[in-house]
Design a protein around this motif. Structure first.
Motif, short mmCIF file in Angstrom:
data_model
loop_
_atom_site.label_atom_id
_atom_site.label_comp_id
_atom_site.label_asym_id
_atom_site.label_seq_id
_atom_site.Cartn_x
_atom_site.Cartn_y
_atom_site.Cartn_z
N ASN A 75 0.81 -1.23 0.00
CA ASN A 75 0.00 0.00 0.00
C ASN A 75 0.84 1.28 0.00
OD1 ASN A 75 -2.58 -1.34 0.16
ND2 ASN A 75 -2.05 -1.87 2.28
N LEU A 76 2.17 1.14 -0.09
CA LEU A 76 3.03 2.31 -0.09
C LEU A 76 2.76 3.17 -1.32
CD1 LEU A 76 5.39 3.73 1.40
CD2 LEU A 76 6.94 2.52 -0.16
N LEU A 77 2.54 4.45 -1.10
CA LEU A 77 2.24 5.38 -2.19
C LEU A 77 3.49 6.09 -2.64
CD1 LEU A 77 -1.07 7.00 -0.85
CD2 LEU A 77 -0.85 5.30 -2.67
N PRO A 78 3.58 6.40 -3.92
CA PRO A 78 4.73 7.19 -4.40
C PRO A 78 4.68 8.60 -3.83
CG PRO A 78 3.09 6.95 -6.14
CD PRO A 78 2.64 6.07 -5.01
N HIS A 79 5.85 9.19 -3.68
CA HIS A 79 5.92 10.58 -3.22
C HIS A 79 6.82 11.35 -4.18
CE1 HIS A 79 6.06 14.10 -0.71
NE2 HIS A 79 7.37 14.01 -0.59
N MET A 80 6.22 12.16 -5.03
CA MET A 80 6.98 12.92 -6.03
C MET A 80 6.45 14.35 -6.12
SD MET A 80 7.43 9.96 -8.97
CE MET A 80 5.70 9.43 -8.89
N SER A 81 6.15 14.91 -4.97
CA SER A 81 5.67 16.30 -4.91
C SER A 81 6.29 16.96 -3.68
CB SER A 81 4.14 16.32 -4.83
OG SER A 81 3.69 15.66 -3.65
N PRO A 82 6.36 18.30 -3.70
CA PRO A 82 5.90 19.20 -4.75
C PRO A 82 6.83 19.13 -5.97
CG PRO A 82 7.07 20.44 -3.08
CD PRO A 82 6.97 19.03 -2.56
N ARG A 83 6.25 19.38 -7.16
CA ARG A 83 7.06 19.41 -8.37
C ARG A 83 7.48 20.84 -8.67
NH1 ARG A 83 6.03 16.78 -14.40
NH2 ARG A 83 7.78 17.88 -15.43
N PRO A 84 8.78 21.10 -8.69
CA PRO A 84 9.25 22.47 -8.98
C PRO A 84 9.00 22.83 -10.45
CG PRO A 84 11.09 20.96 -8.84
CD PRO A 84 9.89 20.18 -8.43
N GLU A 85 8.99 24.11 -10.74
CA GLU A 85 8.80 24.56 -12.12
C GLU A 85 9.99 24.17 -13.00
OE1 GLU A 85 7.97 28.69 -12.27
OE2 GLU A 85 6.15 28.57 -11.03
N ASP A 86 11.15 24.10 -12.42
CA ASP A 86 12.36 23.74 -13.15
C ASP A 86 12.39 22.22 -13.35
OD1 ASP A 86 14.89 23.19 -14.09
OD2 ASP A 86 15.93 24.49 -12.66
N ASP A 87 12.25 21.78 -14.60
CA ASP A 87 12.22 20.34 -14.88
C ASP A 87 13.53 19.66 -14.53
OD1 ASP A 87 9.61 20.26 -15.73
OD2 ASP A 87 10.08 20.36 -17.87
N SER A 88 14.65 20.36 -14.68
CA SER A 88 15.93 19.74 -14.34
C SER A 88 16.04 19.49 -12.84
CB SER A 88 17.10 20.61 -14.82
OG SER A 88 17.14 21.85 -14.13
N LEU A 89 15.47 20.37 -12.03
CA LEU A 89 15.45 20.16 -10.59
C LEU A 89 14.54 18.99 -10.24
CD1 LEU A 89 16.31 21.04 -7.77
CD2 LEU A 89 14.43 22.70 -7.78
N PHE A 90 13.41 18.90 -10.94
CA PHE A 90 12.49 17.77 -10.72
C PHE A 90 13.17 16.45 -11.04
CE2 PHE A 90 8.77 15.21 -12.43
CZ PHE A 90 8.31 14.84 -11.18
N LEU A 91 13.86 16.40 -12.18
CA LEU A 91 14.59 15.19 -12.55
C LEU A 91 15.68 14.88 -11.54
CD1 LEU A 91 15.32 12.90 -14.48
CD2 LEU A 91 16.68 14.55 -15.81
N HIS A 92 16.37 15.91 -11.08
CA HIS A 92 17.41 15.74 -10.06
C HIS A 92 16.83 15.03 -8.84
CE1 HIS A 92 21.03 17.82 -7.85
NE2 HIS A 92 20.99 16.51 -7.65
N GLY A 93 15.66 15.47 -8.40
CA GLY A 93 15.02 14.85 -7.24
C GLY A 93 14.64 13.41 -7.49
N LEU A 94 14.16 13.08 -8.70
CA LEU A 94 13.79 11.71 -9.03
C LEU A 94 15.02 10.80 -9.03
CD1 LEU A 94 11.24 12.30 -11.95
CD2 LEU A 94 10.71 11.70 -9.58
N LEU A 95 16.11 11.28 -9.64
CA LEU A 95 17.34 10.48 -9.68
C LEU A 95 17.86 10.22 -8.28
CD1 LEU A 95 19.21 12.17 -12.68
CD2 LEU A 95 17.90 10.04 -12.70
N GLU A 96 17.82 11.23 -7.43
CA GLU A 96 18.25 11.06 -6.04
C GLU A 96 17.34 10.07 -5.32
OE1 GLU A 96 20.35 15.29 -4.79
OE2 GLU A 96 18.21 15.01 -4.43
N GLY A 97 16.03 10.16 -5.58
CA GLY A 97 15.09 9.28 -4.90
C GLY A 97 15.33 7.82 -5.23
N ILE A 98 15.57 7.51 -6.51
CA ILE A 98 15.85 6.13 -6.89
C ILE A 98 17.19 5.68 -6.32
CG2 ILE A 98 16.21 4.59 -8.86
CD1 ILE A 98 14.32 6.40 -10.46
#
Length: 459
Positions: A365-388
């Motif tokens: 039942n674990l839910l993904p957590h990918m918010s808040p999403r910044p306006e800067d897509d490169s920062l968003f991708l940075h956060g996803l790469l760090e998360g994985i």
């Protein structure tokens, strides 16, 4: 000298070959150079992953001779037909001269993907159950009731649970009432069966998810006592041991020598305890070579005997598929150039495609957590790469806590291995060297097994 089904393993090409290829209106005559003559036999590794398949040829000196890959195109095809089509597409990409010099073939597939077939001819008796399809609590409870406490065979995604699911639905029983000989095969088993024609074989690694004990080289009494015991693969081989030669049909259709051996599969990419392979494909999988076996059904962790050590295996629901939900390949490349991997994004994401995680956290039942999403897509991708990367780090930490050999070096395979930015992020979190090498790919590991098979058969 070992002879298998009348096969003399000394019969392989050793001279130069000449082949012709037609391209449009032109015929291109290609002369195979003396380099091929010096290489001698070639060894083929095949890997059927989550989103595509790959083939790697290596020489007797372990150097890569040829590499081919295809993506799955399901259209309206079933998964088995999709995999078979991918196999044919790979063979079409392999140079004819290499096929003629193929000494042995090994096949890797997705762990715990299971098929129910008629052993007489391989006819499917049910739709396959994929590696990432956990079975219901009633099935897990049934597995826990017969398996030892904490055994990995009781994990919801195990082969045993998939067999129990078919058992509870009466599917294999219905097949046998029609005169079929019902048998379970794993993904790699079935792909290999298309080459050697036997539908009764598996290997230590895949059979471990049924409860097979590689140390005693036998199924345990608690499994053999079950009504469905006759459905498990009848012959269990050590990875890298020869099973049979390719069928005459495969030899004639694709040009493999009649003497080409097919061996028991999976992979063998690392040699030193503490080394590991992280596969960053659609999902994240880790294979750590440990001096100590770890079996933890709660996390779906299983150990496979490999020579004098154990490959400890775990698979997470995070991975590249999450990135592809937001960005295409071109965007990923362009945005990565804007990321400084030595700084933190400040985002604490837990990237998943949907509800549920297997490892290193077991929570359906674990839910993904990918918010808040910044306006800067490169920062968003940075956060996803760090998360994985953070999840990968937690995976190795958990394995160490459970008693596995601590990781000392990580080899990276899969699409994520091409990102230097991601590699730097992961290396910073893991605190050990992270290297990218084609030799970490499962197809290369399978090719090493094929090489091992030929040497074993010829000794």
């Amino acid at each position: 000298m070992l002879v298998i089904r009348g096969v003399d393993t000394r019969l392989f090409c050793s001279r130069g070959l000449i082949s012709c290829q037609k391209r449009g209106k032109r015929t291109v005559r290609r002369v195979v150079t003396s380099a091929l003559q010096e290489q001698g036999p070639a060894y083929l590794g095949l890997d059927f992953g989550t989103s595509g398949a790959r083939a790697v040829y290596i020489s007797g000196q372990r150097s890569v001779l040829h590499d081919a890959k295809v993506r799955y195109h399901r259209d309206k095809l079933s998964w088995p037909l999709t995999w078979e089509r991918a196999l044919h597409e790979l063979f079409e990409q392999l140079p004819h001269e290499w096929r003629q010099c193929t000494a042995a073939i090994a096949v890797a597939g997705t762990t715990t993907t299971a098929l129910l077939v008629d052993r007489r001819d391989g006819t499917l008796l049910a739709d396959p159950i994929l590696y990432n399809e956990p079975q219901g609590q009633n099935v897990v409870s049934a597995a826990e009731a017969i398996a030892p406490t904490g055994h990995s065979a009781a994990a919801s995604v195990s082969s045993l649970c998939k067999l129990l699911s078919w058992h509870q639905q009466g599917i294999w029983q219905k097949g046998e009432k029609r005169g079929c000989e019902a048998g379970l095969l794993h993904h790699a088993d079935w792909m290999a069966s298309l080459l050697h024609g036997s539908f009764t074989c598996t290997d230590w690694h895949n059979a471990a998810r049924l409860g097979y004990n590689a140390a005693s080289q036998a199924y345990p009494p608690w499994l053999l006592a079950q009504e469905f015991a006759g459905v498990v693969p009848q012959r269990v081989y050590e990875p890298g041991s020869p099973v049979a030669a390719v069928t005459p049909e495969i030899s004639q259709q694709w040009g493999f020598p009649p003497s080409c051996l097919v061996c028991a599969g999976t992979t063998a990419n690392v040699e030193m305890a503490g080394e590991s392979v992280s596969s960053l494909g659609s999902t994240l999988a880790v294979d750590l070579l440990s001096t100590t076996p770890i079996d933890a059904a709660r996390y779906g962790i299983c150990s496979y005997r490999w020579q004098n050590n154990w490959i400890v295996d775990g698979g997470s629901n995070t991975g590249g598929a999450v990135l592809q939900r937001f960005f295409n390949s071109e965007q990923l490349s362009l945005l990565s150039e804007k990321i400084d991997p030595r700084t933190s994004s400040g985002l604490q994401y837990y990237p998943l495609l949907g509800r549920g995680q297997r490892f290193p956290i077991n929570d359906p039942n674990l839910l993904p957590h990918m918010s808040p999403r910044p306006e800067d897509d490169s920062l968003f991708l940075h956060g996803l790469l760090e998360g994985i990367a953070r999840i990968e780090c937690e995976a190795y930490t958990l394995l160490k806590q459970l008693g596995a050999t601590p990781v000392t070096k990580v080899h990276t395979a899969g699409g994520g291995s091409t990102s230097k930015v991601w590699t730097t992020i992961r290396e910073g979190m893991l605190g050990v060297p992270v290297v990218t090498s084609g030799q970490a790919e499962a197809a290369y590991g399978a090719a090493l097994l094929a090489l091992h098979t030929f040497h074993q058969a010829g000794s």
